[in-house]
Design a protein around this motif. Structure first.
Motif, short mmCIF file in Angstrom:
data_model
loop_
_atom_site.label_atom_id
_atom_site.label_comp_id
_atom_site.label_asym_id
_atom_site.label_seq_id
_atom_site.Cartn_x
_atom_site.Cartn_y
_atom_site.Cartn_z
N ASP A 267 0.81 -1.21 0.00
CA ASP A 267 0.00 0.00 0.00
C ASP A 267 0.85 1.26 0.00
N ARG A 268 2.00 1.17 0.64
CA ARG A 268 2.83 2.37 0.81
C ARG A 268 3.92 2.53 -0.25
N ASN A 269 4.12 1.51 -1.07
CA ASN A 269 5.18 1.57 -2.08
C ASN A 269 4.61 1.18 -3.43
N LEU A 270 4.56 2.17 -4.33
CA LEU A 270 4.02 1.94 -5.66
C LEU A 270 4.99 1.09 -6.47
N MET A 271 4.49 -0.02 -7.02
CA MET A 271 5.32 -0.90 -7.84
C MET A 271 4.65 -1.09 -9.18
N CYS A 272 5.36 -0.74 -10.24
CA CYS A 272 4.81 -0.84 -11.59
C CYS A 272 5.11 -2.22 -12.17
N GLY A 273 4.10 -2.86 -12.70
CA GLY A 273 4.29 -4.17 -13.32
C GLY A 273 4.50 -4.08 -14.81
N CYS A 274 4.66 -2.87 -15.33
CA CYS A 274 4.84 -2.68 -16.76
C CYS A 274 6.26 -3.02 -17.20
#
Length: 281
Positions: A267-274
């Motif tokens: 929730d606190r760390n944005l992780m891009c799966g792109c």
């Protein structure tokens, strides 16, 4: 009055007669509007006659109800109009008798689950004769205090049984709120009840010391096939206990694709799966 779920009311009660100044009647769940991923929520909001003059004006469409009306609350004058035919078709096909029957079955299903599980988990907010409405809230807080097993642990363990967990921590923190609605068969309700009873027995083993408080099937749930088939198994319970907590799972088993995740970190760390930009060069 917040009518976010009318499963216990349609056909047997009249919300307009409850005396609320404002009634919000969301069409999701009860009237088939999908509500996954936080939306799209849509539904009428009714007010008492004494508040009608303050309802929004939509001047962009040339509509002005009253000079005292507030400004538009949505750029879309009619809300998510394209999904409203879903509710219309459902109501038209069910008819009055069908809608009432759905409410009655939803209430019956919730009370069946509550009555079967009340000897294993405290059920909050029951009324006359121990009855509930269309949902029942299982209180896991005493077990959490005694064993450290939380409602999140139970939710994750349910995945090993092939269930998506009920609502967590709403409206009471540390609980599970079960809403079977009218959609589930008795066989499916029994399968869920059996799973919850099996989980309660696992919690009892943590209480007695038979299961380690830190290394037990609940704390490490859910169990993926990759983990169970690994040569490296260092947990203080068997693979069999992890994968097949009830006999029926040997014949029909859902395998969770992902193990325990750190929800707060995610929730606190944005992780891009792109794919990275370089992949498009």
């Amino acid at each position: 009055m917040d009518g976010a779920n009318l499963n216990a009311l349609v056909g047997v009660a009249a919300p307009g007669s409850f005396g609320g100044d404002v009634s919000h009647l969301n069409l999701h769940k009860t009237f088939c509007i999908p509500h996954g991923g936080g939306g799209p929520g849509v539904g009428p909001i009714g007010v008492g006659a004494h508040l009608a003059q303050f309802l929004p004006n939509q001047r962009s469409t040339g509509y002005a109800r009253n000079e005292n009306g507030i400004g538009a609350v949505s750029a879309a004058a009619f809300g998510s109009a394209s999904i409203l035919p879903i509710s219309w078709m459902y109501i038209a096909m069910m008819g009055g008798a069908g809608l009432t029957a759905a409410t009655e079955v939803a209430i019956l299903n919730a009370n069946y689950v509550a009555r079967r599980l009340t000897q294993h988990f405290p059920v909050l907010y029951s009324g006359h004769d121990g009855l509930v409405a269309h949902e029942c809230i299982l209180d896991l807080r005493p077990l959490t205090d005694a064993t450290g097993i939380s409602n999140e642990d139970v939710a994750k363990r349910l995945m090993d049984f092939g269930f998506h967990a009920p609502t967590m921590s709403f409206p009471v923190p540390g609980t599970l709120m079960i809403e079977p609605t009218e959609s589930e068969s008795k066989a499916e309700l029994d399968r869920f009840i059996d799973a919850m009873i099996a989980i309660r027995l696992e919690i009892a083993k943590v209480e007695s010391g038979e299961f380690d408080k830190a290394s037990n099937p609940l704390k490490f749930a859910p169990h993926t096939a990759e983990v169970l088939l690994s040569d490296n198994w260092d947990r203080k319970y068997s693979r069999e206990v992890a994968a097949y907590p009830v006999p029926s799972l040997r014949k029909q088993k859902y395998w969770p694709p992902v193990g325990r995740a750190d929800n707060v970190y995610g929730d606190r760390n944005l992780m891009c799966g792109c794919a990275p930009i370089s992949a498009y060069e």
